[in-house]
Design an enzyme around this catalytic site. Sequence first.
Site, mmCIF file in Angstrom:
data_model
loop_
_atom_site.group_PDB
_atom_site.id
_atom_site.type_symbol
_atom_site.label_atom_id
_atom_site.label_comp_id
_atom_site.label_asym_id
_atom_site.label_seq_id
_atom_site.Cartn_x
_atom_site.Cartn_y
_atom_site.Cartn_z
ATOM 1 N N GLY A 1 0.805 -1.226 0.000
ATOM 2 C CA GLY A 1 0.000 0.000 0.000
ATOM 3 C C GLY A 1 0.830 1.265 0.000
ATOM 4 N N LEU A 2 2.148 1.145 -0.243
ATOM 5 C CA LEU A 2 3.003 2.338 -0.236
ATOM 6 C C LEU A 2 3.312 2.830 -1.657
ATOM 7 C CD1 LEU A 2 5.482 1.420 2.659
ATOM 8 C CD2 LEU A 2 3.442 2.866 2.773
ATOM 9 N N GLY A 3 2.589 2.318 -2.627
ATOM 10 C CA GLY A 3 2.742 2.828 -3.994
ATOM 11 C C GLY A 3 4.029 2.387 -4.668
ATOM 12 N N SER A 4 4.539 1.208 -4.277
ATOM 13 C CA SER A 4 5.804 0.739 -4.828
ATOM 14 C C SER A 4 5.738 0.535 -6.348
ATOM 15 C CB SER A 4 6.179 -0.561 -4.104
ATOM 16 O OG SER A 4 6.910 -1.406 -4.912
ATOM 17 N N SER A 5 4.660 -0.117 -6.828
ATOM 18 C CA SER A 5 4.613 -0.402 -8.269
ATOM 19 C C SER A 5 4.466 0.888 -9.070
ATOM 20 C CB SER A 5 3.509 -1.407 -8.599
ATOM 21 O OG SER A 5 2.288 -0.978 -8.073
ATOM 22 N N ALA A 6 3.667 1.841 -8.574
ATOM 23 C CA ALA A 6 3.510 3.114 -9.295
ATOM 24 C C ALA A 6 4.846 3.848 -9.352
ATOM 25 C CB ALA A 6 2.467 3.990 -8.606
ATOM 26 N N ALA A 7 5.595 3.842 -8.240
ATOM 27 C CA ALA A 7 6.891 4.547 -8.217
ATOM 28 C C ALA A 7 7.842 3.908 -9.231
ATOM 29 C CB ALA A 7 7.487 4.505 -6.812
ATOM 30 N N ASP B 1 -1.914 6.749 -7.124
ATOM 31 C CA ASP B 1 -0.518 6.349 -6.915
ATOM 32 C C ASP B 1 0.407 6.887 -7.999
ATOM 33 O OD1 ASP B 1 -1.864 4.893 -5.016
ATOM 34 O OD2 ASP B 1 -0.731 3.052 -5.325
HETATM 35 O O1 PMV Z 1 -3.557 -0.800 -1.700
HETATM 36 P P1 PMV Z 1 -3.456 0.637 -1.947
HETATM 37 O O2 PMV Z 1 -2.709 1.425 -0.957
HETATM 38 O O3 PMV Z 1 -2.996 0.980 -3.319
HETATM 39 O O4 PMV Z 1 -4.915 1.241 -1.720
HETATM 40 C C1 PMV Z 1 -5.939 1.186 -2.603
HETATM 41 C C2 PMV Z 1 -6.944 2.225 -2.224
HETATM 42 C C3 PMV Z 1 -8.371 1.806 -2.492
HETATM 43 O O5 PMV Z 1 -9.181 2.923 -2.188
HETATM 44 C C4 PMV Z 1 -8.761 0.666 -1.583
HETATM 45 C C5 PMV Z 1 -8.579 1.390 -3.948
HETATM 46 C C6 PMV Z 1 -8.456 2.507 -4.959
HETATM 47 O O6 PMV Z 1 -8.250 2.167 -6.158
HETATM 48 O O7 PMV Z 1 -8.611 3.686 -4.630
#
Ligand code: PMV
Length: 318
Positions: A102-108, A150
Amino acid sequence: MTMASAPGKVILFGEHAVVSGTPAIGGAIDLRARVTVQDMHGCLLIESGDLTLQGFTFDLISGQVISAGAAIATRYISAVLKELEACNLRITVQSDLLPASGLGSSAAIVVATAAALNAHLDLCLSLKEIASLSHKIEKSVQQGLGSPMDTALATFGGYLQVSGVVEALDLPPLDLAVGCTRRPHDTRSEVLKVQTLRKRYPELVEPIFQAIGAISKRAVPLIREQRLEEVGELMNINHGLLEGLGVGTRDLGELVYAARGSGGAMGAKITGAGGGGCMIALPGLNSEAALIASLRQAGGAAFSVRTGCEGVRLEEGP
Ligand code: PMV
């Protein structure tokens, strides 16, 4: 040789409800993925290190894989190479960001790769084009899933509000602690779980989404005015609502309660999709070290981050 780096992110408020159109707020953080591109015939070599300092190497020629993280990075990088029709390159990744947490690793990684290729191959893409191309690539690798949050944060940095449209927010930096359960999460299955709940109990779940959206709206001026106690309170309420949506886990809950208890945090909540991954906590006055120690004692990997950091940039080579 060309090197670019892009930041990871945390979602401060609004996850899950944003899928149904209410606002969410995210901030770029000072942990980055760095991608280096070099000319090399017939080769793709990916190297990476993460916060647990377990580096890995994946060599397409030998076919040797020494980490799931390498396989994830390779999937995204290959998609960027294909989209930009780039070949005969050596790509090196160094990432501070734990994958699938959930820290945006793939987007980075996607944004840094696109920016490095853009400069290396003189493609003349604007930042806006890098953001939109990266979102398209992330979505295709994730089979249609992925908000623009992200990739936009990895590109532009700072803070963003997403609610159908993506809007930049001018807010001061926040110092936060991140507690990671070390359990990778699956955003797709958590989103599906919440959306299924919404279909079964619309009269219960819709008001939760509305309340989460209202929290995001109230949070913006409070962050701007540095009214941190109230920001912390909103984090606690947002966490309770995410628990109500069923994306909490025992590990995440333990980290949240450790942060608020012995850690002295003003507020703590899940960040991102939940079901594993990470939580964030807002340190009380002078309690950042105690907070990190409490999160570690509760079994998490813990580290400090600052939000509102710079987006993608070209770096001097090593
Ligand atoms: O798993 P993350 O941190 O990329 O969180 C996704 C966030 C959600 O709201 C659950 C999904 C989304 O696409 O916004």
